[in-house]
Write a protein that holds these residues in place. Structure first.
Motif, PDB file in Angstrom:
ATOM      1  N   VAL A 167      24.113  49.084  -6.588  1.00  0.00           N
ATOM      2  CA  VAL A 167      24.212  47.628  -6.728  1.00  0.00           C
ATOM      3  C   VAL A 167      25.118  47.278  -7.896  1.00  0.00           C
ATOM      4  N   THR A 178      28.678  47.994  -6.918  1.00  0.00           N
ATOM      5  CA  THR A 178      29.199  46.989  -5.987  1.00  0.00           C
ATOM      6  C   THR A 178      29.562  45.698  -6.698  1.00  0.00           C
ATOM      7  N   SER A 179      28.793  45.348  -7.753  1.00  0.00           N
ATOM      8  CA  SER A 179      29.067  44.099  -8.463  1.00  0.00           C
ATOM      9  C   SER A 179      30.371  44.167  -9.262  1.00  0.00           C
ATOM     10  N   ALA A 225      33.556  38.841  -9.872  1.00  0.00           N
ATOM     11  CA  ALA A 225      32.298  38.327  -9.318  1.00  0.00           C
ATOM     12  C   ALA A 225      31.512  37.565 -10.381  1.00  0.00           C
ATOM     13  N   TYR A 226      31.454  38.106 -11.584  1.00  0.00           N
ATOM     14  CA  TYR A 226      30.732  37.446 -12.665  1.00  0.00           C
ATOM     15  C   TYR A 226      31.464  36.192 -13.125  1.00  0.00           C
ATOM     16  N   TRP A 250      28.976  40.634  -0.536  1.00  0.00           N
ATOM     17  CA  TRP A 250      28.129  41.613  -1.205  1.00  0.00           C
ATOM     18  C   TRP A 250      28.481  41.755  -2.682  1.00  0.00           C
ATOM     19  N   ASN A 251      29.713  41.483  -3.043  1.00  0.00           N
ATOM     20  CA  ASN A 251      30.125  41.557  -4.435  1.00  0.00           C
ATOM     21  C   ASN A 251      29.376  40.530  -5.281  1.00  0.00           C
ATOM     22  N   ILE A 252      29.342  39.298  -4.796  1.00  0.00           N
ATOM     23  CA  ILE A 252      28.632  38.229  -5.511  1.00  0.00           C
ATOM     24  C   ILE A 252      27.128  38.485  -5.498  1.00  0.00           C
ATOM     25  N   SER A 276      25.523  41.288  -5.319  1.00  0.00           N
ATOM     26  CA  SER A 276      25.200  42.373  -6.252  1.00  0.00           C
ATOM     27  C   SER A 276      25.252  41.889  -7.698  1.00  0.00           C
ATOM     28  N   ALA A 277      26.228  41.046  -8.011  1.00  0.00           N
ATOM     29  CA  ALA A 277      26.335  40.507  -9.372  1.00  0.00           C
ATOM     30  C   ALA A 277      25.110  39.660  -9.720  1.00  0.00           C
ATOM     31  N   VAL A 287      22.285  42.017 -10.475  1.00  0.00           N
ATOM     32  CA  VAL A 287      22.427  42.637 -11.795  1.00  0.00           C
ATOM     33  C   VAL A 287      22.034  41.657 -12.895  1.00  0.00           C
TER      34      VAL A 287
END
Length: 278
Positions: free
Chosen positions: A29, A32-33, A44-45, A243-245, A247-248, A251
């Motif tokens: 995870v 991925t982020s 993403a962040y 999935w990037n967002i 996962s962020a 986290v």
């Protein structure tokens, strides 16, 4: 040496199991982020910090978690006080009743609350019969419904830590205060409440941390303004497939919960040190 080998034989399989079941997925995870098609990136962040939806959901998560924890404390503290005054045999029976909510799935209970709290639900029907007029209070798909569902689940996590603190209070303090002429309200505010604060703090912090990850209750009993971080993860994985967002967000939620848990643990350690020094 033999004891160390025996310890590894007991702990080793569990450690390997946790590594593959818990830490490997968490590492993926986190990966991925940070990872996009072109390589590692913080995009993403950056997108999340500039997203009004994320900031609003983050605020509602804090608001709902803290409110649910405080509401559970207000309901659970009197229960813990009542249990502390019982004989050990009666207390054991009542403690089983406190644990009853754990015997039913949270999903089943949430659907049950939709029947109880709906506009034509059992609660509104009883109120209509009592006041001889049609009553349709909005108790579902809003903040009230979320609070009812979450407090129902969290109260046992309040009762037991507070009960442990109440039982550890020296009974001679109560007898001495009564001999000195102190009334029950004064005894509560000068003895019971201050000495039970460690249990109150531990219970409040643990329930707040726990409620930050709730998904089913706000999804079934809340409205659009009551979405929490876990619901936002579901939105990005099922609706937008980003999935990037997602996962962020996971986290960030994990970091918040970890920091809160560390604060709770530090508070408990300080309290235990004070007790040892006393």
């Amino acid at each position: 040496m033999k004891s160390r080998v025996d310890g590894l034989l007991y702990v080793g399989p569990v450690t390997v199991f946790l590594f593959f079941v818990l830490f490997v997925p968490l590492a993926y995870v986190v990966y991925t982020s940070f990872w996009i098609a072109g390589g590692p990136s913080l995009s993403a962040y950056q997108r999340l910090l500039g997203s009004e939806l994320f900031l609003r959901t983050l605020w509602s998560t804090f608001e709902i978690s803290i409110t649910a924890s405080v509401a559970s404390l207000l309901l659970g503290y009197p229960i813990a006080m009542h249990l502390a005054k019982q004989t050990p045999r009666k207390r054991a029976i009542y403690m089983v009743l406190v644990l009853v909510p754990f015997w039913t799935s949270i999903l089943v209970k949430s659907y049950a609350f939709t029947i109880l709290l709906g506009r034509d639900g059992l609660v509104n029907k009883l109120l209509s019969a009592a006041f001889h007029t049609q009553v349709q209070l909005p108790m579902l798909f809003n903040r009230f419904g979320v609070m009812v569902g979450m407090t129902n689940y969290l109260i046992p996590f309040i009762v037991f830590p507070v009960l442990a603190s109440l039982l550890s209070i020296d009974k001679s303090l109560y007898r001495a205060s009564e001999i000195m002429g102190a009334k029950p309200p004064r005894i509560f505010f000068r003895i019971t409440l201050p000495l039970s604060l460690p249990g109150v703090a531990a219970a409040t912090l643990s329930t707040t941390v726990m409620s930050m990850g709730f998904f089913v209750i706000p999804a079934l009993l809340g409205g659009r303004k009551d979405a929490m971080m876990s619901n936002l993860v579901d939105f990005y994985t099922r609706e937008t497939m980003d999935w990037n967002i997602a996962s962020a967000i996971g986290v960030i939620l994990l970091a918040i919960v970890t920091l809160a848990a560390m604060a709770a643990d530090q508070f408990q350690r300080r309290d235990s040190k004070k007790r040892v020094m006393a």
